[in-house]
Write a protein that holds these residues in place. Sequence first.
Motif, PDB file in Angstrom:
ATOM      1  N   GLU A   1       0.811  -1.320   0.276  1.00  0.00           N
ATOM      2  CA  GLU A   1       0.250   0.099   0.219  1.00  0.00           C
ATOM      3  C   GLU A   1       0.536   0.979   0.081  1.00  0.00           C
ATOM      4  O   GLU A   1       0.874   1.870  -1.123  1.00  0.00           O
ATOM      5  CB  GLU A   1      -0.465   0.295   1.351  1.00  0.00           C
ATOM      6  N   ALA A   2       1.803   1.314   0.513  1.00  0.00           N
ATOM      7  CA  ALA A   2       2.671   2.777   0.610  1.00  0.00           C
ATOM      8  C   ALA A   2       3.939   2.545  -0.855  1.00  0.00           C
ATOM      9  O   ALA A   2       3.434   3.510  -1.495  1.00  0.00           O
ATOM     10  CB  ALA A   2       4.140   2.048   1.508  1.00  0.00           C
ATOM     11  N   ILE A   3       4.317   1.755  -2.258  1.00  0.00           N
ATOM     12  CA  ILE A   3       4.373   1.784  -2.936  1.00  0.00           C
ATOM     13  C   ILE A   3       3.187   2.422  -3.548  1.00  0.00           C
ATOM     14  O   ILE A   3       3.939   3.594  -4.445  1.00  0.00           O
ATOM     15  CB  ILE A   3       4.921   0.531  -3.393  1.00  0.00           C
ATOM     16  N   ASN A   4       2.652   1.591  -3.858  1.00  0.00           N
ATOM     17  CA  ASN A   4       1.053   2.072  -4.674  1.00  0.00           C
ATOM     18  C   ASN A   4       0.808   3.427  -3.952  1.00  0.00           C
ATOM     19  O   ASN A   4       0.298   3.587  -5.118  1.00  0.00           O
ATOM     20  CB  ASN A   4       0.847   1.167  -4.494  1.00  0.00           C
ATOM     21  N   ARG A   5       0.805   4.187  -3.168  1.00  0.00           N
ATOM     22  CA  ARG A   5       0.954   4.923  -2.966  1.00  0.00           C
ATOM     23  C   ARG A   5       1.611   6.146  -3.874  1.00  0.00           C
ATOM     24  O   ARG A   5       1.403   7.515  -4.132  1.00  0.00           O
ATOM     25  CB  ARG A   5       0.365   5.256  -1.724  1.00  0.00           C
TER      26      ARG A   5
ATOM     27  N   LEU B   1       4.652   4.949  -9.096  1.00  0.00           N
ATOM     28  CA  LEU B   1       5.683   2.795  -8.640  1.00  0.00           C
ATOM     29  C   LEU B   1       4.049   2.866  -8.602  1.00  0.00           C
ATOM     30  O   LEU B   1       2.993   2.986  -8.578  1.00  0.00           O
ATOM     31  CB  LEU B   1       5.981   3.091  -7.757  1.00  0.00           C
ATOM     32  N   TYR B   2       4.227   1.559  -8.949  1.00  0.00           N
ATOM     33  CA  TYR B   2       3.283   0.103  -8.504  1.00  0.00           C
ATOM     34  C   TYR B   2       3.894  -0.870  -8.558  1.00  0.00           C
ATOM     35  O   TYR B   2       4.304  -1.384  -9.292  1.00  0.00           O
ATOM     36  CB  TYR B   2       2.075  -0.005  -8.910  1.00  0.00           C
ATOM     37  N   THR B   3       3.260  -2.076  -7.699  1.00  0.00           N
ATOM     38  CA  THR B   3       3.733  -3.090  -7.998  1.00  0.00           C
ATOM     39  C   THR B   3       2.570  -4.245  -8.408  1.00  0.00           C
ATOM     40  O   THR B   3       1.558  -4.200  -8.681  1.00  0.00           O
ATOM     41  CB  THR B   3       3.934  -3.964  -6.014  1.00  0.00           C
ATOM     42  N   THR B   4       3.545  -5.376  -8.907  1.00  0.00           N
ATOM     43  CA  THR B   4       2.919  -6.383  -9.373  1.00  0.00           C
ATOM     44  C   THR B   4       3.032  -7.869  -8.605  1.00  0.00           C
ATOM     45  O   THR B   4       1.846  -8.404  -9.167  1.00  0.00           O
ATOM     46  CB  THR B   4       3.287  -6.741 -11.266  1.00  0.00           C
TER      47      THR B   4
ATOM     48  N   GLY C   1      13.454 -15.701   1.361  1.00  0.00           N
ATOM     49  CA  GLY C   1      12.895 -13.891   1.721  1.00  0.00           C
ATOM     50  C   GLY C   1      12.314 -13.036   1.246  1.00  0.00           C
ATOM     51  O   GLY C   1      12.218 -13.696   0.086  1.00  0.00           O
ATOM     52  N   PRO C   2      11.582 -11.876   1.262  1.00  0.00           N
ATOM     53  CA  PRO C   2      10.802 -11.449   0.204  1.00  0.00           C
ATOM     54  C   PRO C   2      11.030 -11.193  -0.492  1.00  0.00           C
ATOM     55  O   PRO C   2      12.677 -11.389  -1.385  1.00  0.00           O
ATOM     56  CB  PRO C   2      10.880 -10.010   1.033  1.00  0.00           C
ATOM     57  N   ILE C   3       9.993 -10.687  -1.940  1.00  0.00           N
ATOM     58  CA  ILE C   3      10.783 -10.938  -3.590  1.00  0.00           C
ATOM     59  C   ILE C   3       9.245  -9.464  -2.986  1.00  0.00           C
ATOM     60  O   ILE C   3       8.527 -10.562  -3.421  1.00  0.00           O
ATOM     61  CB  ILE C   3      10.826 -12.065  -3.760  1.00  0.00           C
ATOM     62  N   LEU C   4       9.516  -8.574  -4.273  1.00  0.00           N
ATOM     63  CA  LEU C   4       8.860  -8.157  -4.974  1.00  0.00           C
ATOM     64  C   LEU C   4       9.642  -6.951  -6.029  1.00  0.00           C
ATOM     65  O   LEU C   4      10.335  -6.894  -6.772  1.00  0.00           O
ATOM     66  CB  LEU C   4       8.678  -6.674  -4.117  1.00  0.00           C
ATOM     67  N   HIS C   5       7.885  -6.749  -7.101  1.00  0.00           N
ATOM     68  CA  HIS C   5       8.226  -7.494  -8.260  1.00  0.00           C
ATOM     69  C   HIS C   5       7.022  -5.558  -8.788  1.00  0.00           C
ATOM     70  O   HIS C   5       6.074  -5.039  -8.030  1.00  0.00           O
ATOM     71  CB  HIS C   5       7.688  -7.676  -9.694  1.00  0.00           C
ATOM     72  N   VAL C   6       7.871  -4.939  -8.899  1.00  0.00           N
ATOM     73  CA  VAL C   6       7.663  -2.927  -9.689  1.00  0.00           C
ATOM     74  C   VAL C   6       8.323  -1.782  -9.699  1.00  0.00           C
ATOM     75  O   VAL C   6       8.706  -2.718 -10.707  1.00  0.00           O
ATOM     76  CB  VAL C   6       8.179  -1.820  -7.942  1.00  0.00           C
ATOM     77  N   ILE C   7       6.856  -1.550 -10.486  1.00  0.00           N
ATOM     78  CA  ILE C   7       7.257  -0.675 -12.028  1.00  0.00           C
ATOM     79  C   ILE C   7       7.205   0.633 -11.551  1.00  0.00           C
ATOM     80  O   ILE C   7       6.080   1.318 -11.096  1.00  0.00           O
ATOM     81  CB  ILE C   7       6.127  -0.891 -13.002  1.00  0.00           C
ATOM     82  N   ALA C   8       8.171   0.684 -12.242  1.00  0.00           N
ATOM     83  CA  ALA C   8       9.105   2.160 -12.059  1.00  0.00           C
ATOM     84  C   ALA C   8       7.812   3.261 -13.136  1.00  0.00           C
ATOM     85  O   ALA C   8       8.691   3.063 -14.486  1.00  0.00           O
ATOM     86  CB  ALA C   8      10.098   2.720 -11.431  1.00  0.00           C
ATOM     87  N   LYS C   9       7.944   4.161 -13.034  1.00  0.00           N
ATOM     88  CA  LYS C   9       6.671   5.174 -14.148  1.00  0.00           C
ATOM     89  C   LYS C   9       8.581   5.434 -15.235  1.00  0.00           C
ATOM     90  O   LYS C   9       8.223   5.813 -16.267  1.00  0.00           O
ATOM     91  CB  LYS C   9       6.868   6.479 -13.818  1.00  0.00           C
ATOM     92  N   ASP C  10       9.900   6.287 -13.997  1.00  0.00           N
ATOM     93  CA  ASP C  10      10.938   6.915 -15.219  1.00  0.00           C
ATOM     94  C   ASP C  10      11.928   6.236 -13.927  1.00  0.00           C
ATOM     95  O   ASP C  10      11.910   5.655 -13.304  1.00  0.00           O
ATOM     96  CB  ASP C  10      10.804   8.379 -14.132  1.00  0.00           C
ATOM     97  N   LEU C  11      13.313   5.938 -14.756  1.00  0.00           N
ATOM     98  CA  LEU C  11      14.388   5.856 -14.768  1.00  0.00           C
ATOM     99  C   LEU C  11      14.483   6.571 -12.827  1.00  0.00           C
ATOM    100  O   LEU C  11      14.990   5.276 -11.825  1.00  0.00           O
ATOM    101  CB  LEU C  11      15.455   6.475 -15.164  1.00  0.00           C
ATOM    102  N   GLU C  12      15.482   7.814 -12.394  1.00  0.00           N
ATOM    103  CA  GLU C  12      14.688   7.761 -11.442  1.00  0.00           C
ATOM    104  C   GLU C  12      13.891   7.442 -10.064  1.00  0.00           C
ATOM    105  O   GLU C  12      14.505   7.517  -9.181  1.00  0.00           O
ATOM    106  CB  GLU C  12      14.330   9.718 -11.298  1.00  0.00           C
ATOM    107  N   SER C  13      12.982   7.383 -10.314  1.00  0.00           N
ATOM    108  CA  SER C  13      11.889   6.592  -9.730  1.00  0.00           C
ATOM    109  C   SER C  13      12.310   4.960  -9.116  1.00  0.00           C
ATOM    110  O   SER C  13      12.302   5.203  -7.961  1.00  0.00           O
ATOM    111  CB  SER C  13      10.462   6.382  -9.800  1.00  0.00           C
ATOM    112  N   ALA C  14      13.224   4.067 -10.336  1.00  0.00           N
ATOM    113  CA  ALA C  14      13.515   3.575 -10.114  1.00  0.00           C
ATOM    114  C   ALA C  14      15.132   3.019  -9.033  1.00  0.00           C
ATOM    115  O   ALA C  14      15.262   2.517  -8.348  1.00  0.00           O
ATOM    116  CB  ALA C  14      13.664   2.934 -11.152  1.00  0.00           C
TER     117      ALA C  14
END
Length: 192
Positions: A34-38, A42-45, A99-112
Amino acid sequence: MSSLWDTEKKKHLERIARDKEVGYIDIRIIDLLEAINRIEALYTTSSCSGRIAIIDSDWPWEKDDTFTVFKSHEKISENDIKTIIEMMPKERYWLMVRGPILHVIAKDLESAKKLLRLARESGFKHSGVMDVTSTGYLVELISSSQITMPLRDKYAIYVDKENLHMLIMLSNEILENSWLRINKLKEKIESW
């Protein structure tokens, strides 16, 4: 008119809401998702808060003819494992703790890049940009915490009672450490 980014983010957030409602999402990672998706960029997949599993396979890296015999996202007991290793495997039982694993799409390189910096500061040391897609940068956040160990094959059990107890303690410790990393990353994301 909405962009491809907006359409994809909306689609993924709707799926997460459905998955949360039916209990498909690990409860220990929901606050981080929820924190990432706010964050607008960013959004998680996909995600996993960490798990302990036993697979039946010749080798743990093989995908064909591999069967998951046991899986838990929570701490386990000796009885959970003892019952399984007393049964005959088709090939070989492997304990796999991740351990944990997440996949996130970042809109731009700076956010990534910012996401990667925060993830690494939180203990997700094996993280990186996996792909550049039409919707953005696919960022994988992954912890290096893991155990892969054979438990038995058709002919012998490899762990005795004393070592099994220690293996269970270590496995549970990895999960507890994973949950601390998730919370640390959530705190850093909230101050984005």
